[in-house]
Design an enzyme around this catalytic site. Structure first.
Site, PDB file in Angstrom:
ATOM      1  N   SER A 115      -7.148 -13.324 -18.051  1.00 31.33           N
ATOM      2  CA  SER A 115      -6.431 -12.087 -17.771  1.00 31.33           C
ATOM      3  C   SER A 115      -5.347 -11.740 -18.781  1.00 31.33           C
ATOM      4  CB  SER A 115      -5.804 -12.144 -16.370  1.00 31.33           C
ATOM      5  OG  SER A 115      -4.757 -13.094 -16.334  1.00 31.33           O
ATOM      6  N   LYS A 202       1.534 -12.716 -15.788  1.00 37.16           N
ATOM      7  CA  LYS A 202       1.176 -11.333 -16.119  1.00 37.16           C
ATOM      8  C   LYS A 202       2.336 -10.713 -16.892  1.00 37.16           C
ATOM      9  CE  LYS A 202      -2.539 -11.574 -13.452  1.00 37.16           C
ATOM     10  NZ  LYS A 202      -3.911 -11.631 -13.980  1.00 37.16           N
TER      11      LYS A 202
END
Length: 327
Positions: A115, A202
């Site tokens: 990710s 993230k």
């Protein structure tokens, strides 16, 4: 399941070998102690690798090991096994120092997904700066001393609510502004939950009160389209430099990839009070706030600081050639 079995098996073997070492020291005058120590050497490494692959909260394990080593040291003082006393004391002091370092300064994490490509690859081991945002409780999410809040555009390490089995969707959507699709995604992703939650990495895109719009792979914050500059393309993926405020970083977009999260109708969020909106740099292959909601402020555990090792699989050799500071 494979890594869970690996962790359980390694723990059982370590326990058996420890008891065998104690028996050798007490009854056999250390006849087989050296051999047992040699045999046991790889099993803690295997257990540690399984812990990283399972993304288990290492703080609880470290505190638990510290307490166990302290108890063994205390018990060993009631025996005549001087070597056990010495080893237990050494392990306790080392683990105590590591616990303090890991809890308040830096903590290692392993990245199991794609990710955050292109910045972070699968198998990268990170050091997370725990002091940038404040001093955290080593066995919880509470902040003991607050230093500063994360800045827009920074990478953050955090525990999303859907990874905590006892949590509910209302904690990720405190204003209950989720639709049927978001509720379905929450339920789907929460199937992999653990009692203590899992640590994700993230990029922080928006804070409380900010309006975020994502449409056709374009990002708009508070009515302004985020600045982007083309870097390169190979026909399958596009690398783009994205700038939010003073932060610039690279993101990856798949040229011919379409789904409801990344392409098509406009998606809009208003970040609720005390929460953050986060995205992965690998925009077309990232489960993030678009999928499972907002991140509570207290769930942030630190700032990713450095890639210190790359170890992709158990049979692979660790590599240090990709080490770099993160931005």
């Amino acid at each position: 399941m494979m890594y869970e079995l690996l962790l359980i098996a390694s723990t059982i073997v370590i326990s058996i070998l420890f008891l065998a070492w104690v028996y050798s020291e007490k009854k056999l005058k250390g006849k087989f102690s050296k051999t047992i120590s040699t045999i046991s050497f790889p099993f803690p490494l295997i257990a540690l690798y399984a812990v990283f692959r399972l993304n288990i909260n290492f703080g609880y394990i470290l505190v638990g090991l510290t307490i166990i080593s302290l108890l063994i040291w205390i018990i060993s003082r009631q025996t005549d096994i001087s070597k056990l006393q010495k080893e237990a004391r050494s392990f306790f002091l080392i683990l105590l120092a590591i616990t303090i370092f890991r809890s308040f300064i830096y903590e290692p994490f392993q990245i199991p997904t794609e990710s955050m490509i292109p910045q972070i690859q699968v198998g990268d081991f990170l050091l997370v700066d725990k002091f940038s945002y404040g001093l955290k409780n080593p066995v919880g999410k509470s902040t003991l001393v607050n230093v500063r809040d994360p800045k827009i555009g920074e990478m953050v390490a955090f525990i999303p609510e859907h990874t905590i089995c006892s949590s509910s969707i209302q904690k990720a959507y405190p204003e209950s502004d989720f639709n049927n699709s978001q509720e379905y995604l929450w339920q789907r992703y929460s199937e992999a939950c653990t009692p203590l939650g899992l640590t994700f990495v993230k990029r922080l895109i928006a804070k409380e009160g900010d309006e975020v719009i994502y449409k056709n792979k374009e990002l708009i914050i508070n009515g302004k389209k985020v600045k982007r500059e083309f870097i390169s393309s190979d026909g399958e993926e596009i690398l783009i430099s994205e700038t939010i405020g003073k932060a610039s970083y690279s993101i990856r977009i798949l040229e011919n990839y379409r789904n409801q999260l990344t392409f098509g109708s406009e998606q809009k969020w208003i970040v609720p009070k005390g929460h953050y909106f986060v995205l992965g740099d690998n925009r077309d292959n990232s489960a993030d706030s678009r999928s499972w909601g907002f991140v509570p402020k207290q769930n942030v555990v630190g700032k990713p600081y450095l890639i210190w090792m790359h170890w992709e699989c158990l049979t692979c050799l660790p590599s240090f050639s990709k080490n770099k500071f993160l931005k």
